[in-house]
Write an enzyme that holds these catalytic residues in place. Structure first.
Site, PDB file in Angstrom:
ATOM      1  N   ASP A  75       0.913  -1.207   0.032  1.00  0.00           N
ATOM      2  CA  ASP A  75       0.117  -0.064  -0.125  1.00  0.00           C
ATOM      3  C   ASP A  75       0.707   1.383   0.069  1.00  0.00           C
ATOM      4  OD1 ASP A  75      -2.614   1.124   0.124  1.00  0.00           O
ATOM      5  OD2 ASP A  75      -3.083   0.070   1.491  1.00  0.00           O
TER       6      ASP A  75
ATOM      7  N   ASP B  16     -10.810   1.959  -3.155  1.00  0.00           N
ATOM      8  CA  ASP B  16     -11.445   1.603  -2.048  1.00  0.00           C
ATOM      9  C   ASP B  16     -12.817   1.824  -1.838  1.00  0.00           C
ATOM     10  OD1 ASP B  16      -9.219   0.942  -0.378  1.00  0.00           O
ATOM     11  OD2 ASP B  16      -8.810   3.203   0.115  1.00  0.00           O
TER      12      ASP B  16
HETATM   13  C1  GLA Z   1      -5.734   1.489   2.055  1.00  0.00           C
HETATM   14  C2  GLA Z   1      -6.307   0.570   1.201  1.00  0.00           C
HETATM   15  C3  GLA Z   1      -7.180  -0.333   1.865  1.00  0.00           C
HETATM   16  C4  GLA Z   1      -6.710  -0.801   3.030  1.00  0.00           C
HETATM   17  C5  GLA Z   1      -6.228   0.300   4.047  1.00  0.00           C
HETATM   18  C6  GLA Z   1      -5.409  -0.068   5.244  1.00  0.00           C
HETATM   19  O1  GLA Z   1      -6.755   2.594   1.957  1.00  0.00           O
HETATM   20  O2  GLA Z   1      -6.829   0.768  -0.009  1.00  0.00           O
HETATM   21  O3  GLA Z   1      -7.573  -1.542   1.073  1.00  0.00           O
HETATM   22  O4  GLA Z   1      -5.648  -1.686   2.965  1.00  0.00           O
HETATM   23  O5  GLA Z   1      -5.399   1.156   3.336  1.00  0.00           O
HETATM   24  O6  GLA Z   1      -5.124   0.831   5.890  1.00  0.00           O
END
Ligand code: GLA
Length: 725
Positions: free
Chosen positions: A480, A550
């Protein structure tokens, strides 16, 4: 031979199956672009070499004289700064004496089979040398000693040309690169619409189309990432071109950092396109003898519409960009803990997820954010990549054993390029975050960015990651990147090199990713940046799939997935079914089946009916895996153009099977909706998998499918599959 040099005309001809690209060595060794478009057998296009200069306002070369040639109006192969061409420049080098006039002229070339890698950077590749040919064009600035190599790798089967440049300082004095674009293309007209993909967090890659106008227009990112806000993709579509018809040029940058993609339409109504590293946040000092390599830019042309441009890119990325074990091997179907538990989990909860998910047909459990340091919310611990055994009620090894015993593989989450102010790592090394001396760095999601331009920092993170990954049976990693970069600076860079920071940061990221895929070739790697904030071709070189957004709302996802598919293949598009309640599970699954498919929910909370729907959908997912991952995509009804519905279709490469999906976003009164399929064999007959009805491919494509009272209400959807008989 895709590349030939024609002595008579002094032209290079770069042919793909359906396109030609012609470069000419003109008088005084200027490099000109004579043609890029549908295939032509000729090596020269008369009249394209010169364009009438604008009276005394377009500078003339003193040797050639004022007889119709000016770098300001000629179709330059690689436009540079300050030497008679006033259009946007693809290359600007500041000399040791302080001026930035840059004038490169042809001085040689080399043609060979295959393609070389770019040092330290990801790029497309050949599986065998017969797949592509490369032209290296050498050009030099005789005054400063700046030597430039223009690379063109031609992939005939995909109508793709991959381009990049190398700048070498062949003088003993320092020089500074101010702009080094990877691609420059001069087109003889401006009758195009620009298509680009704008967005935001949770609203990525919306297709936007606007007519070109005189002046400079374009997109870019200065966020330290390819970004949610503009994807490094741009197309120029002939006026009126649609999914199936018309000329389209597509450009995609194989880079994850700051970029710029511009089109300038000049007074002659011609267009120059450039794509490369954003020049405003970049410069690079070259000592005598040193070289700089630009990232790669991908160029595609077709006269068969926007859909064909996408299909060419999809096939090319599946075959010549994505790599590693999971390029071809079926990827495990996963459930991710994030939306089900956020930071609130322990081993028992995760094992309970695994147990229920197994019953649905899921193959892997991914433990998302929150397993390390003291992380129970987003205010701490990034950088402390050791297992929080208290939270997990035991070791990671024990948890993984329990998940494996339920019959599931195990995956994990990392955010290696970040550091929390509240972390042991930051307390030990406060100068390891990205910052400039004397300023308190800005926060984003309570975190700083870790300075991965530094090798000592990368080594530390790598050692921490290596320990966890090598000691445990981890088969998937989600990488990430949850904020963008400001306060751009590194404690180690001297003042004259401060503008190198952003590019050095990206090179550092690539180094870390490269270490990961080299040391752990069996780990499935999924890229993520708050969803799709670094969804770019470079990331596909490391991770075959990218978490697209997301936002898991199935109606919002239609836009995200339509936009993403403009250049990126379905095999790469991370798409999960979540608990959001906009539609039923049928539609959520039908939408997620466009991408990698997976679950992002608490499986212990599903009703029996929901469980049954998902279980059946997972069976269908497995049966259609090859079709979606290797098939050709046809976007039939775009949500960007139709307020009521979206529809798309996958066709297997041999045209033996097709899957059609339609989702209604808003009800429209229509008793009979007709949707024409695409890409089938008109002379073959196809059987509807569910009803057994048989129709010719010609009927399905010309008369179309008649949908009577099917998926009429908002949120409803239908999937229909046909097999050739
Ligand atoms: C990001 C990702 C999510 C998740 C969060 C965790 O927003 O896109 O899928 O992994 O971080 O903090």
């Amino acid at each position: 031979m895709p590349i030939i040099y024609n002595e008579k005309n002094k032209t290079f001809k770069l042919d793909t199956d359906n396109t030609s690209y012609i470069i000419q060595v003109y008088e005084e060794n200027y490099l000109l672009n004579l043609y890029y478009g549908d295939f032509i057998p000729d090596c020269f296009v008369p009249g394209r070499d010169k364009r009438t200069p604008n009276a005394s306002f377009s500078p003339a070369n003193p040797v050639i004289g004022e007889h119709g040639f000016s770098p300001d109006t000629a179709p330059m192969e690689f436009g540079t700064s300050g030497a008679g061409d006033f259009r946007i420049s693809a290359l600007e080098i500041r000399n040791s004496n302080g001026d930035s006039v840059t004038d490169i002229r042809y001085c040689g070339h080399k043609i060979y089979d295959g393609k070389k890698e770019i040092p330290q950077m990801p790029s497309s590749y050949v599986n065998s040398d017969s797949e592509a040919q490369t032209l290296e064009l050498y050009a030099k600035d005789a005054v400063t000693g700046a030597a430039v190599t223009l690379y063109y790798s031609v992939f005939p089967k995909y109508d793709i040309i991959a381009r990049r440049i190398r700048v070498t300082n062949e003088s003993p004095k320092k020089m500074r690169i101010e702009r080094a674009f990877s691609l420059c293309l001069d087109l003889p007209d401006m009758d195009y619409d620009m298509i680009s993909l704008y967005g935001a967090h949770a609203k990525e890659r919306n297709a936007e189309r606007r007519p070109l106008a005189h002046g400079i227009q374009g997109i870019g990112s200065r966020r330290g990432a390819s970004s949610h806000t503009q994807n490094p993709f741009m197309a120029l579509a002939q006026k009126g071109a649609d999914e199936e018809h018309g000329s389209v040029y597509g450009f995609n940058f194989v880079y994850s950092g700051n970029f710029s993609a511009l089109a300038e339409c000049d007074f002659n109504c011609t267009t120059r396109v450039i794509m490369g590293i954003d020049p405003d946040t970049f410069s690079w000092e070259l000592d005598g003898g040193e070289s700089f390599d630009s990232p790669e830019a991908i160029m595609v042309y077709t006269s068969r519409g926007i859909g064909e441009m996408s299909r060419l890119l999809h096939r090319f990325y599946n075959n010549n960009l994505i790599r590693g074990r999971y390029k071809t091997e079926k990827r495990p179907l996963l459930i991710n803990s994030w939306e089900a538990a956020y930071f609130n989990f322990d081993s028992d909860k995760l094992v309970a997820f695994a147990k229920e998910a197994k019953k649905l047909g899921v193959e892997m459990l991914v433990m998302d954010d929150g397993w390390f340091g003291k992380r129970n919310d987003d205010t701490s611990s990034l950088g402390d990549w050791f297992v929080n055994e208290e939270k997990l009620q035991g070791s990671l090894g024990d948890l993984i054993k329990r998940v494996n015993n339920e019959g599931l593989k195990f995956g994990i989450w990392y955010e290696p390029e970040m550091i929390s102010p509240d972390s042991d790592l930051f307390r030990a090394h406060p100068d390891w975050c990205v910052h400039v001396e004397g300023r308190e760095p800005m926060l984003g999601r309570n975190q700083y960015v870790l300075d991965v331009s530094r090798k000592d920092v990368r080594d530390n993170i790598w050692e921490q990651m290596y320990k966890v990954l090598s000691e445990n049976n981890i088969e998937y990693l989600k990488w990430d990147f949850n904020r963008n970069i400001c306060d751009a600076g590194s404690a180690l860079l001297p003042p004259e090199r401060k503008e190198e920071f952003f590019h050095r940061f990206i090179l550092g990221t690539y180094d870390l990713m490269n270490r990961l895929v080299t040391a752990f070739p069996n780990i499935l790697f999924e890229n993520c940046s708050g969803g799709g904030g670094r969804y770019d071709p470079a990331m596909l070189c490391y991770s075959p799939q990218i978490w697209a957004s997301d936002n898991t709302d199935p109606i919002e996802r239609l836009y995200i997935q339509f936009g993403t598919s403009m250049c990126y293949p379905a095999s790469s598009m991370g798409a999960h079914v979540s608990a959001c309640d906009r539609t039923g599970y049928g539609t959520k699954c039908n939408v997620a089946r466009w991408g990698t498919f997976g679950l992002e929910l608490d499986p212990t909370k599903l009703t029996d009916e929901e469980t049954e729907i998902i279980r059946n959908q997972i069976k269908d997912y497995h049966r259609n895996y090859e079709l979606v991952n290797r098939g050709d995509l046809y976007r039939l009804i775009s949500p960007f153009e139709n307020p009521y519905r979206a529809a798309w279709q996958f066709v297997s490469p041999d045209k033996s099977r097709t899957m059609f999906t339609l989702v209604t976003m808003r009800r429209e009164f229509r008793q009979h909706l007709i949707v024409k399929l695409h890409g089938l064999d008109p002379n073959a007959y196809y059987r509807n998998e569910e009803t057994g009805d048989v129709f010719s491919g010609a009927l399905l494509m010309n008369a179309g499918l008649v949908l009577t009272h099917i998926a009429e209400k908002s949120g409803e959807s239908v999937v229909i599959c046909f097999d050739k008989i």
